[in-house]
Design an enzyme around this catalytic site. Structure first.
Site, PDB file in Angstrom:
ATOM      1  N   GLU A  53      32.196  34.167  56.091  1.00  0.00           N
ATOM      2  CA  GLU A  53      33.515  34.479  55.509  1.00  0.00           C
ATOM      3  C   GLU A  53      34.508  33.417  55.957  1.00  0.00           C
ATOM      4  O   GLU A  53      34.665  33.170  57.141  1.00  0.00           O
ATOM      5  CB  GLU A  53      33.956  35.883  55.933  1.00  0.00           C
TER       6      GLU A  53
ATOM      7  N   THR B 108      39.536  40.404  49.200  1.00  0.00           N
ATOM      8  CA  THR B 108      40.735  40.705  48.414  1.00  0.00           C
ATOM      9  C   THR B 108      41.120  42.163  48.592  1.00  0.00           C
ATOM     10  O   THR B 108      42.275  42.502  48.847  1.00  0.00           O
ATOM     11  CB  THR B 108      40.459  40.425  46.914  1.00  0.00           C
ATOM     12  N   CYS B 109      40.144  43.038  48.442  1.00  0.00           N
ATOM     13  CA  CYS B 109      40.382  44.484  48.436  1.00  0.00           C
ATOM     14  C   CYS B 109      41.185  44.920  49.650  1.00  0.00           C
ATOM     15  O   CYS B 109      42.222  45.564  49.536  1.00  0.00           O
ATOM     16  CB  CYS B 109      39.038  45.202  48.379  1.00  0.00           C
TER      17      CYS B 109
ATOM     18  N   GLY C 247      50.656  43.905  31.429  1.00  0.00           N
ATOM     19  CA  GLY C 247      50.696  45.360  31.557  1.00  0.00           C
ATOM     20  C   GLY C 247      49.323  45.965  31.735  1.00  0.00           C
ATOM     21  O   GLY C 247      49.021  47.035  31.208  1.00  0.00           O
TER      22      GLY C 247
ATOM     23  N   ILE D 230      46.743  46.368  37.334  1.00  0.00           N
ATOM     24  CA  ILE D 230      47.463  45.909  38.528  1.00  0.00           C
ATOM     25  C   ILE D 230      48.947  45.733  38.211  1.00  0.00           C
ATOM     26  O   ILE D 230      49.817  46.122  39.001  1.00  0.00           O
ATOM     27  CB  ILE D 230      46.825  44.610  39.075  1.00  0.00           C
TER      28      ILE D 230
ATOM     29  N   HIS E  87      40.886  77.893  42.933  1.00  0.00           N
ATOM     30  CA  HIS E  87      42.198  78.257  42.379  1.00  0.00           C
ATOM     31  C   HIS E  87      43.185  78.500  43.504  1.00  0.00           C
ATOM     32  O   HIS E  87      42.829  79.165  44.467  1.00  0.00           O
ATOM     33  CB  HIS E  87      42.087  79.526  41.530  1.00  0.00           C
TER      34      HIS E  87
HETATM   35  P1  FAD Z   1      36.621  39.627  47.236  1.00  0.00           P
HETATM   36  O1  FAD Z   1      37.159  40.920  47.706  1.00  0.00           O
HETATM   37  O2  FAD Z   1      37.523  38.707  46.487  1.00  0.00           O
HETATM   38  O3  FAD Z   1      36.023  38.901  48.496  1.00  0.00           O
HETATM   39  C1  FAD Z   1      35.464  37.625  48.436  1.00  0.00           C
HETATM   40  C2  FAD Z   1      35.501  37.009  49.822  1.00  0.00           C
HETATM   41  O4  FAD Z   1      34.741  35.805  49.793  1.00  0.00           O
HETATM   42  C3  FAD Z   1      36.901  36.607  50.268  1.00  0.00           C
HETATM   43  O5  FAD Z   1      37.169  37.183  51.525  1.00  0.00           O
HETATM   44  C4  FAD Z   1      36.858  35.083  50.353  1.00  0.00           C
HETATM   45  O6  FAD Z   1      37.644  34.567  51.424  1.00  0.00           O
HETATM   46  C5  FAD Z   1      35.378  34.832  50.596  1.00  0.00           C
HETATM   47  N1  FAD Z   1      34.892  33.531  50.139  1.00  0.00           N
HETATM   48  C6  FAD Z   1      35.046  32.965  48.927  1.00  0.00           C
HETATM   49  N2  FAD Z   1      34.360  31.791  48.870  1.00  0.00           N
HETATM   50  C7  FAD Z   1      33.771  31.634  50.074  1.00  0.00           C
HETATM   51  C8  FAD Z   1      32.928  30.648  50.624  1.00  0.00           C
HETATM   52  N3  FAD Z   1      32.522  29.605  49.904  1.00  0.00           N
HETATM   53  N4  FAD Z   1      32.533  30.776  51.916  1.00  0.00           N
HETATM   54  C9  FAD Z   1      32.934  31.859  52.673  1.00  0.00           C
HETATM   55  N5  FAD Z   1      33.725  32.834  52.182  1.00  0.00           N
HETATM   56  C10 FAD Z   1      34.126  32.723  50.897  1.00  0.00           C
HETATM   57  N6  FAD Z   1      39.597  47.481  42.948  1.00  0.00           N
HETATM   58  C11 FAD Z   1      39.341  48.793  43.017  1.00  0.00           C
HETATM   59  O7  FAD Z   1      38.179  49.199  42.920  1.00  0.00           O
HETATM   60  N7  FAD Z   1      40.346  49.703  43.205  1.00  0.00           N
HETATM   61  C12 FAD Z   1      41.631  49.323  43.324  1.00  0.00           C
HETATM   62  O8  FAD Z   1      42.511  50.154  43.479  1.00  0.00           O
HETATM   63  C13 FAD Z   1      41.930  47.945  43.263  1.00  0.00           C
HETATM   64  N8  FAD Z   1      43.201  47.525  43.399  1.00  0.00           N
HETATM   65  C14 FAD Z   1      43.459  46.186  43.391  1.00  0.00           C
HETATM   66  C15 FAD Z   1      44.777  45.778  43.549  1.00  0.00           C
HETATM   67  C16 FAD Z   1      45.078  44.436  43.551  1.00  0.00           C
HETATM   68  C17 FAD Z   1      46.510  44.005  43.726  1.00  0.00           C
HETATM   69  C18 FAD Z   1      44.035  43.473  43.394  1.00  0.00           C
HETATM   70  C19 FAD Z   1      44.350  42.004  43.407  1.00  0.00           C
HETATM   71  C20 FAD Z   1      42.718  43.878  43.237  1.00  0.00           C
HETATM   72  C21 FAD Z   1      42.421  45.231  43.224  1.00  0.00           C
HETATM   73  N9  FAD Z   1      41.128  45.696  43.050  1.00  0.00           N
HETATM   74  C22 FAD Z   1      40.860  47.029  43.072  1.00  0.00           C
HETATM   75  C23 FAD Z   1      39.995  44.770  42.801  1.00  0.00           C
HETATM   76  C24 FAD Z   1      39.201  44.538  44.091  1.00  0.00           C
HETATM   77  O9  FAD Z   1      40.057  44.040  45.088  1.00  0.00           O
HETATM   78  C25 FAD Z   1      38.070  43.566  43.814  1.00  0.00           C
HETATM   79  O10 FAD Z   1      37.293  44.059  42.738  1.00  0.00           O
HETATM   80  C26 FAD Z   1      37.172  43.414  45.022  1.00  0.00           C
HETATM   81  O11 FAD Z   1      37.906  42.959  46.146  1.00  0.00           O
HETATM   82  C27 FAD Z   1      36.041  42.417  44.718  1.00  0.00           C
HETATM   83  O12 FAD Z   1      35.202  42.324  45.831  1.00  0.00           O
HETATM   84  P2  FAD Z   1      34.323  41.036  46.077  1.00  0.00           P
HETATM   85  O13 FAD Z   1      33.570  41.292  47.343  1.00  0.00           O
HETATM   86  O14 FAD Z   1      33.561  40.689  44.876  1.00  0.00           O
HETATM   87  O15 FAD Z   1      35.341  39.824  46.281  1.00  0.00           O
END
Ligand code: FAD
Length: 476
Positions: free
Chosen positions: A35, A42-43, A186, A189, A455
């Site tokens: 990482e 992101t989450c 809209g 998010i 209920h």
């Molecule tokens: P990510 O969470 O994006 O994680 C990827 C990780 O990989 C990051 O930490 C990054 O630093 C790392 N990385 C990237 N490239 C490299 C590399 N080459 N080497 C080492 N590390 C690397 N989803 C929901 O289900 N419910 C919600 O309520 C929701 N709300 C959201 C609200 C917002 C404002 C946003 C922006 C997103 C929301 N989401 C929600 C979506 C959710 O955040 C994503 O679907 C989820 O985080 C995706 O997970 P992931 O593991 O695929 O990627």
């Protein structure tokens, strides 16, 4: 250079990546996660968790504003957004720390740095101190997630600087509340941010290019959100295109936008939230000497088991072209691990996954909308019931919303298999699980109608809606 061998090496520590690491470890595999930023992705750091923490501050303000209706007199509430920011960050930091400690306790090797994949499932890690190391996985999962999309001319200020234009990344770091906000986009998010800022007292305008906000939602559900947003004085402008913006020199800016058939209009705001979706982030994965294919749109291409074209290399989460949801990332992580273990897992039914939007009123659904079910050629029977008829909703003072159930029509005209469950209203994100279970299990109306709901509860409305599809009912 060190070189360690693991059963599984994961690049990316977000829900897809850490989900895979935890599940694979629980199944007895040795696992390393690379990482480059903070665990949780992101989450946890820039998405689901911080956004919902702000929504909760907004909900508290809403409740306090209406406290007198419940017989509680309070002095005029004041929003102190700096405190909301500190509270949000404390929640995020606490969960990130617990996640790291939990992964350590499970003997998962977490490698801090940028991971790139080369031939033979070899991952090179560039550490922040400038050193590098190499790990080899019998299997590798790519889980590098996604980043916000931007619009030319609407790029946020570089890190460390402040400007009126923000993506979700910058919005979630705000410590003061902008008085006037334009939300461009809209979608889910965008609507969550619009709802947050409006409930905290800001003047919000949504600028959406399509004919309606929350496209893809069942029309009855989307209409409830639109009506509720209007009650919050959110100005929704659909079918418009943003043309540019002119900063005013005092921290704010004037957004220029227009509809196809009208002159450009101006909107003066203190903040612009660009919320037009996210793009997959394969940019730093290397992939030289591998057969992994990245599509024109930037997604890593996979089959129904999340396998890439490179043997032993999988991809999950936002990096692949499946619903960009944290829980879909978890599901894919579990699927891949089972596949690695040779357990022949069932592919994920993406058309049925649960969706949740945490704006006020909340939205949650699984399965096709009424429109989508009809377009897919199903002959359907539909029932919908309003939360205003539910006693718990009245107790909560949350009357806006409905539950809608879409079922296949049997040859005799009766309602059969439940295809879709769509909800809008109080706490529906917590209520969907019964509906999702029904949809994914391919349960029939007759089967689900047998189930008793407590209920008084909000979930009685789901029970009542299904019961009414049997042709009989209690309260309808
Ligand atoms: P990510 O969470 O994006 O994680 C990827 C990780 O990989 C990051 O930490 C990054 O630093 C790392 N990385 C990237 N490239 C490299 C590399 N080459 N080497 C080492 N590390 C690397 N989803 C929901 O289900 N419910 C919600 O309520 C929701 N709300 C959201 C609200 C917002 C404002 C946003 C922006 C997103 C929301 N989401 C929600 C979506 C959710 O955040 C994503 O679907 C989820 O985080 C995706 O997970 P992931 O593991 O695929 O990627």
């Amino acid at each position: 250079m060190d070189q360690q061998q693991f059963d599984l090496v994961v690049i990316g520590g977000g829900p897809g990546g850490y989900g895979a690491a935890l599940y694979a470890t629980s199944a007895g595999l040795s696992v390393a996660v690379v990482e480059k930023g903070a665990l949780g992705g992101t989450c946890l750091n820039r998405g689901c968790i911080p956004a919902k923490a702000f929504l909760e501050s907004a909900a508290v303000n809403r409740h306090v504003q209406h406290a007198a209706e419940f017989g509680i007199e309070s002095s005029a509430p004041v929003v102190n957004f700096a405190v909301a920011q500190v509270r949000k960050q404390k929640i995020v930091d606490g969960i990130v720390k617990s996640l790291g400690a939990f992964m350590k306790s499970k003997k998962i090797t977490v490698l801090d740095g940028l991971g790139t994949l080369g031939a033979n499932r070899t991952v090179t890690v560039q550490h922040p101190d400038g050193s590098s190391s190499t790990v080899v996985g019998t299997n590798v999962i790519l889980a590098s997630g996604s980043v916000p999309r931007t619009i030319p001319g609407f790029e946020p200020a570089p890190p460390g600087q402040h400007g009126p234009v923000m993506t979700s990344d910058e919005v979630l770091m705000l410590s003061s509340l902008p008085a006037r906000v334009a939300v461009i986009g809209g979608g889910a998010i965008g609507c969550e941010f619009a709802s947050t800022f409006a409930d905290l007292g800001a003047q919000v305008t949504i600028l959406e290019g399509l004919p309606k906000i929350l496209p893809g939602l069942d029309t009855d559900v989307a209409n409830v959100v639109v009506r509720s947003f209007k009650k919050k004085n959110i100005d929704i402008k659909t079918g418009v295109k943003v043309l540019g913006h002119t900063p005013n020199g005092y921290g704010g800016t004037t957004v220029h936008f227009g509809a196809a058939d009208s002159d450009a209009q101006n909107l003066e705001v203190d903040a612009v939230v660009v919320s037009i979706g996210r793009r997959p982030f394969a940019d730093q994965l290397g992939l030289h000497g591998t057969a992994v294919v990245v599509s024109d749109r930037g997604f890593v291409e996979v089959d129904q088991y999340c396998r890439t074209a490179e043997p032993g290399v999988y991809a999950v989460g936002d990096l692949i072209n499946t619903p960009a949801l944290a829980h879909v990332g978890y599901a894919e992580a579990i699927l891949v691990t089972k596949h690695i273990l040779g357990e022949s897992p069932s592919p994920i039914r993406y058309d049925r996954v649960p969706w949740a939007i945490y704006c006020h009123p909340e939205v949650a659904f699984s399965g096709p909308s009424e429109e989508a079910a009809r377009e897919a050629g199903f002959d359907v029977v539909v029932a919908k019931h309003q939360f205003r008829a539910n006693s718990r909703a009245q107790i909560l003072g949350e009357l806006d919303g409905l539950v809608k159930v879409i079922a296949k029509k049997n040859a005799d005209g009766s309602a059969g298999q439940i295809l879709g469950v769509h909800m809008v209203g109080p706490w529906v994100t917590e209520q969907l699980s019964g509906g999702y279970l029904a949809v994914n299990w391919e349960a029939t109306v007759a089967e689900v109608a047998e189930y008793i709901q407590p209920h008084p509860s909000l979930t009685e409305l789901f029970g009542e809606t299904v019961l009414s599809l049997t042709g009989r009912s209690l309260n309808a």
